[in-house]
Design a protein around this motif. Structure first.
Motif, short mmCIF file in Angstrom:
data_model
loop_
_atom_site.label_atom_id
_atom_site.label_comp_id
_atom_site.label_asym_id
_atom_site.label_seq_id
_atom_site.Cartn_x
_atom_site.Cartn_y
_atom_site.Cartn_z
N UNK A 145 0.82 -1.21 0.00
CA UNK A 145 0.00 0.00 0.00
C UNK A 145 0.85 1.25 0.00
N UNK A 146 1.97 1.17 0.68
CA UNK A 146 2.86 2.32 0.76
C UNK A 146 3.84 2.30 -0.40
N UNK A 147 3.79 1.24 -1.23
CA UNK A 147 4.70 1.13 -2.36
C UNK A 147 6.09 0.77 -1.97
N UNK A 148 6.20 0.15 -0.77
CA UNK A 148 7.54 -0.21 -0.28
C UNK A 148 7.83 -1.69 -0.28
N UNK A 149 6.90 -2.54 -0.75
CA UNK A 149 7.11 -4.01 -0.72
C UNK A 149 8.07 -4.41 -1.81
N UNK A 150 9.01 -5.30 -1.42
CA UNK A 150 9.99 -5.77 -2.40
C UNK A 150 9.81 -7.26 -2.68
N UNK A 151 10.68 -7.79 -3.57
CA UNK A 151 10.61 -9.22 -3.94
C UNK A 151 10.91 -10.13 -2.77
N UNK A 152 11.74 -9.68 -1.88
CA UNK A 152 12.08 -10.52 -0.71
C UNK A 152 10.87 -10.66 0.19
N UNK A 153 10.11 -9.62 0.26
CA UNK A 153 8.90 -9.69 1.09
C UNK A 153 7.92 -10.69 0.49
N UNK A 154 7.77 -10.68 -0.82
CA UNK A 154 6.85 -11.60 -1.48
C UNK A 154 7.31 -13.06 -1.30
N UNK A 155 8.62 -13.31 -1.40
CA UNK A 155 9.14 -14.67 -1.22
C UNK A 155 8.92 -15.17 0.20
N UNK A 156 9.10 -14.24 1.15
CA UNK A 156 8.88 -14.60 2.56
C UNK A 156 7.45 -14.95 2.79
N UNK A 157 6.55 -14.20 2.15
CA UNK A 157 5.13 -14.49 2.34
C UNK A 157 4.77 -15.85 1.75
N UNK A 158 5.31 -16.15 0.53
CA UNK A 158 5.04 -17.45 -0.08
C UNK A 158 5.57 -18.58 0.80
N UNK A 159 6.71 -18.36 1.41
CA UNK A 159 7.28 -19.42 2.28
C UNK A 159 6.38 -19.66 3.47
N UNK A 160 5.91 -18.57 4.04
CA UNK A 160 5.04 -18.71 5.21
C UNK A 160 3.73 -19.40 4.82
N UNK A 161 3.20 -19.05 3.60
CA UNK A 161 1.96 -19.69 3.17
C UNK A 161 2.18 -21.17 2.94
N UNK A 162 3.35 -21.53 2.36
CA UNK A 162 3.66 -22.96 2.14
C UNK A 162 3.75 -23.71 3.46
N UNK A 163 4.37 -23.11 4.46
CA UNK A 163 4.48 -23.75 5.78
C UNK A 163 3.09 -23.94 6.39
N UNK A 164 2.22 -22.88 6.16
CA UNK A 164 0.88 -22.96 6.71
C UNK A 164 0.12 -24.11 6.08
N UNK A 165 0.17 -24.27 4.75
CA UNK A 165 -0.52 -25.38 4.09
C UNK A 165 0.06 -26.73 4.52
N UNK A 166 1.39 -26.77 4.73
CA UNK A 166 1.98 -28.04 5.19
C UNK A 166 1.47 -28.44 6.56
N UNK A 167 1.33 -27.43 7.45
CA UNK A 167 0.80 -27.72 8.78
C UNK A 167 -0.65 -28.19 8.69
#
Length: 334
Positions: free
Chosen positions: A267-289
């Protein structure tokens, strides 16, 4: 032994001429007589010897028309004329007698003899008859005494028989009473036997029921133990699920926080690619759980999340559990 021979025909006695006997011989002279057929019908025979006043009657037996008797020594005791006659007794009180001898035997005097006359008399029919009568009298007296003794014994036997009869009647009454008691005892025993049989059947049923209860109790114990084990396992799984849920919740919270942070950054235009990768990792861990907690496969954004209970990995190879099936190029994951 000197034998003097005579024949009897037509009831007449004949003997050889000059037939003599010597006096004072004892039991050494016999008389042999041959009889005609008339004498064969007699039942008994007697030879009568006489010399002077001495007379002896001797019983004899005629066999095949002949008989031999010993001349009584008393009729040879002194010299003289020795006469003999024969008497035959037929049936029906009939009797035949020989004629008096026309020519008797001549008994001549003997030489000197050492000693006196013979001590034992010759047997005589009359003397034998008297002896038989006396013997009969003695036998009759003995029989009378025996009869009296038997009568006394009979009286005693009668008394004993009466006593025995009384004892028998008493024994019969006792036996009858014993029989009634035995019958009653048998009836009681039969009833007792029936009661015992019922008790035995009841005991057998109770034993069978107890054994069934024991089996059921044992099965109940097994079922309780199994239930306990199942409960323990369920509790363990619940605890694990709770822990997993807690972990998933934590992961979800973390993913939500991260997503929120990333959203703010976007929203602030400050999100980078690393943030997106971190989010995908967390989502993958969530689905695994979530896959591990639910035990089911999850699909999200081109990725299949597998529960560890149904899929194991070894290097680059995956091994699916028995709930998963393959048919041609299709794999069904359950």
């Amino acid at each position: 032994m000197k034998t003097h021979n005579v024949t009897v025909a037509e009831r007449v006695i004949n003997h050889p001429h000059n037939e003599r006997a010597i006096a004072r011989n004892v039991k050494a002279d016999t008389l042999h007589a041959e009889f005609d057929d008339e004498w064969k019908g007699a039942n008994s025979w007697i030879a009568v010897f006489s010399n002077g006043g001495t007379v002896k009657r001797i019983s004899m037996t005629v066999t095949n028309g002949a008989a031999t008797v010993t001349i009584p020594w008393e009729c040879l005791e002194r010299p003289g004329a020795l006469y003999v006659s024969f008497v035959g007794y037929l049936s029906g009180n009939a009797r035949i007698v020989t004629q008096k001898m026309a020519r008797p035997f001549l008994v001549v005097e003997s030489g000197e003899v050492d000693g006196g006359a013979a001590a034992n008399p010759s047997p005589d029919v009359v003397m034998d008859a008297l002896a038989a009568v006396n013997e009969s009298k003695a036998s009759a007296a003995a029989a009378e005494a025996s009869a009296k003794a038997s009568a006394g014994a009979a009286d005693e036997s009668a008394a004993s028989a009466a006593a025995a009869k009384r004892s028998a009647e008493s024994a019969e009454q006792s036996a009858s009473s014993s029989a009634a008691s035995a019958k009653q005892s048998a009836s009681d025993a039969s009833k007792s036997e029936g009661a015992a049989k019922k008790a035995e059947d009841s005991a057998a049923a109770a034993k069978e029921s107890a054994e069934g209860c024991a089996v059921k109790a044992e099965q109940a114990v097994k079922d309780a133990n199994a239930a306990k084990e199942t409960s323990d396992a369920a509790s363990e799984r619940a605890n694990q699920a709770a822990a997993s849920a807690s972990g998933a919740a934590s992961s979800a919270n973390a993913a939500a926080s991260a997503a929120l942070q990333i959203a703010n950054n976007v929203a602030q235009g400050a999100a980078g690619s690393s943030d997106m990768a971190k989010q995908k990792q967390q989502i993958a861990e969530l689905y695994g759980e979530i896959a591990n907690i639910t035990g089911g496969f999850r699909y999200s954004d081109g990725v299949i999340y597998c529960p560890s209970s149904k899929v194991s990995a070894s290097g680059s190879a995956l091994t699916f559990g028995s709930t998963c099936t393959a048919s041609g190029t299709s794999i069904t994951l359950k």
